[in-house]
Design an enzyme around this catalytic site. Structure first.
Site, mmCIF file in Angstrom:
data_model
loop_
_atom_site.group_PDB
_atom_site.id
_atom_site.type_symbol
_atom_site.label_atom_id
_atom_site.label_comp_id
_atom_site.label_asym_id
_atom_site.label_seq_id
_atom_site.Cartn_x
_atom_site.Cartn_y
_atom_site.Cartn_z
ATOM 1 N N THR A 7 46.419 56.428 53.645
ATOM 2 C CA THR A 7 47.037 55.434 52.767
ATOM 3 C C THR A 7 46.330 54.094 52.954
ATOM 4 O OG1 THR A 7 49.143 54.417 52.126
ATOM 5 C CG2 THR A 7 48.771 54.648 54.467
ATOM 6 N N ALA A 10 49.844 48.792 53.261
ATOM 7 C CA ALA A 10 50.030 48.108 54.550
ATOM 8 C C ALA A 10 51.456 48.262 55.065
ATOM 9 C CB ALA A 10 49.687 46.637 54.391
ATOM 10 N N ASP A 68 53.708 62.142 50.395
ATOM 11 C CA ASP A 68 53.951 62.060 48.956
ATOM 12 C C ASP A 68 55.465 62.047 48.752
ATOM 13 O OD1 ASP A 68 52.496 61.922 46.411
ATOM 14 O OD2 ASP A 68 53.693 63.669 45.894
ATOM 15 N N PHE A 148 61.268 48.445 46.297
ATOM 16 C CA PHE A 148 60.310 48.681 45.210
ATOM 17 C C PHE A 148 60.734 49.937 44.448
ATOM 18 C CE2 PHE A 148 57.924 52.404 46.721
ATOM 19 C CZ PHE A 148 58.392 52.485 48.017
ATOM 20 N N GLY A 149 59.951 50.264 43.447
ATOM 21 C CA GLY A 149 60.156 51.522 42.720
ATOM 22 C C GLY A 149 61.559 51.641 42.138
ATOM 23 N N TYR A 150 62.224 52.741 42.431
ATOM 24 C CA TYR A 150 63.534 53.031 41.855
ATOM 25 C C TYR A 150 64.680 52.449 42.704
ATOM 26 C CZ TYR A 150 60.738 56.333 39.134
ATOM 27 O OH TYR A 150 59.786 56.895 38.318
ATOM 28 N N ASP A 151 64.356 51.655 43.717
ATOM 29 C CA ASP A 151 65.383 51.133 44.630
ATOM 30 C C ASP A 151 66.590 50.487 43.933
ATOM 31 O OD1 ASP A 151 64.171 52.051 46.896
ATOM 32 O OD2 ASP A 151 63.347 50.124 47.518
HETATM 33 P P1 IMP Z 1 54.442 57.597 46.901
HETATM 34 O O1 IMP Z 1 54.113 59.054 46.952
HETATM 35 O O2 IMP Z 1 54.959 57.077 48.213
HETATM 36 O O3 IMP Z 1 53.307 56.775 46.355
HETATM 37 O O4 IMP Z 1 55.654 57.424 45.883
HETATM 38 C C1 IMP Z 1 55.558 57.788 44.519
HETATM 39 C C2 IMP Z 1 56.523 56.960 43.697
HETATM 40 O O5 IMP Z 1 57.867 57.254 44.069
HETATM 41 C C3 IMP Z 1 56.385 55.449 43.858
HETATM 42 O O6 IMP Z 1 55.437 54.915 42.975
HETATM 43 C C4 IMP Z 1 57.794 54.963 43.507
HETATM 44 O O7 IMP Z 1 57.957 54.874 42.117
HETATM 45 C C5 IMP Z 1 58.671 56.085 44.024
HETATM 46 N N1 IMP Z 1 59.150 55.797 45.389
HETATM 47 C C6 IMP Z 1 58.635 56.272 46.545
HETATM 48 N N2 IMP Z 1 59.323 55.816 47.597
HETATM 49 C C7 IMP Z 1 60.306 55.036 47.081
HETATM 50 C C8 IMP Z 1 61.350 54.270 47.680
HETATM 51 O O8 IMP Z 1 61.526 54.198 48.909
HETATM 52 N N3 IMP Z 1 62.166 53.617 46.836
HETATM 53 C C9 IMP Z 1 62.003 53.660 45.482
HETATM 54 N N4 IMP Z 1 61.041 54.324 44.878
HETATM 55 C C10 IMP Z 1 60.192 55.020 45.671
#
Ligand code: IMP
Length: 191
Positions: A7, A10, A68, A148-151
């Site tokens: 990855t 950071a 992932d 971040f993301g869907y939090d």
């Molecule tokens: P990654 O495999 O860690 O890159 O996660 C893929 C996607 O899942 C990210 O781009 C986010 O949209 C979502 N995601 C992963 N982890 C989280 C989290 O802890 N909270 C919210 N969304 C998450």
């Protein structure tokens, strides 16, 4: 032992380094001068974690792990799942993804969902996988501003706050990634 975490995030690197014991020196992709766009072309979370770890192991011949993650929503047959990062299309933002989920769940009663993380570890050519799952539900509107993301729309079971309202230390302890990372750390203690 040197161990590469495949990855360049950071934040993830810091979290993992905190949990894994000092016998391991955790390196990022940058540390090994890997600037490749590592393929993630599998159609499962397990497959993508494995593909990323194999890519690094085979190219650099160094022990490594990759993660992932996906959000799996029951009423959407497990979507967005492996497509969580780009659910609303290539180059979409976190907000685009959140909006798409809320739109798809409009008028839907069953809001059950889970986050799933899979970590693939390759040590001397042998692969081990560790899974972390947290169950919860998708709210009807966004709450909170951290994370971040869907939090902002995911409320973990047993809490009345979304991931985006919980303190980061609390989220990291109970989260899918936290659970998978603790399993990895426990395994590494015993090798
Ligand atoms: P990654 O495999 O860690 O890159 O996660 C893929 C996607 O899942 C990210 O781009 C986010 O949209 C979502 N995601 C992963 N982890 C989280 C989290 O802890 N909270 C919210 N969304 C998450």
């Amino acid at each position: 032992m040197k161990l590469v975490f495949a990855t360049n995030n950071a934040h993830k690197l810091e979290e993992v380094t905190k949990i894994i014991n000092d016998d391991f020196e955790i390196l990022s992709l940058k540390d090994i001068e890997c600037f490749d766009d590592i393929p993630e072309t599998q159609n499962t979370i397990e497959g993508n974690a494995s593909q990323k770890a194999h890519y690094v192991y085979e190219k650099y011949k160094i022990n490594c792990f990759a993660d992932d993650t996906g959000l799996e929503i029951d009423a959407l047959n497990g979507e967005p799942g492996v497509y969580s990062a780009r659910y609303a299309g290539e180059n979409c933002t976190f907000q685009d993804n959140v909006k798409k989920v809320l739109e798809k769940l409009e008028g839907v009663e069953n809001r059950n969902a889970q986050f799933k993380t899979v970590i693939s570890l390759i040590i001397d050519g042998k692969e081990y996988q560790f899974e972390g799952i947290i169950k919860g539900k998708i709210l009807k509107e966004q709450k909170g501003s951290s994370g971040f993301g869907y939090d902002p729309i995911f409320q973990p079971e047993g809490y009345n706050k979304t991931f985006a309202e919980l303190a980061p230390e609390v989220k990291n302890k109970i989260s899918h990634r936290g659970i998978a990372t603790s399993k990895l750390a426990e395994f590494l203690k015993n090798i």
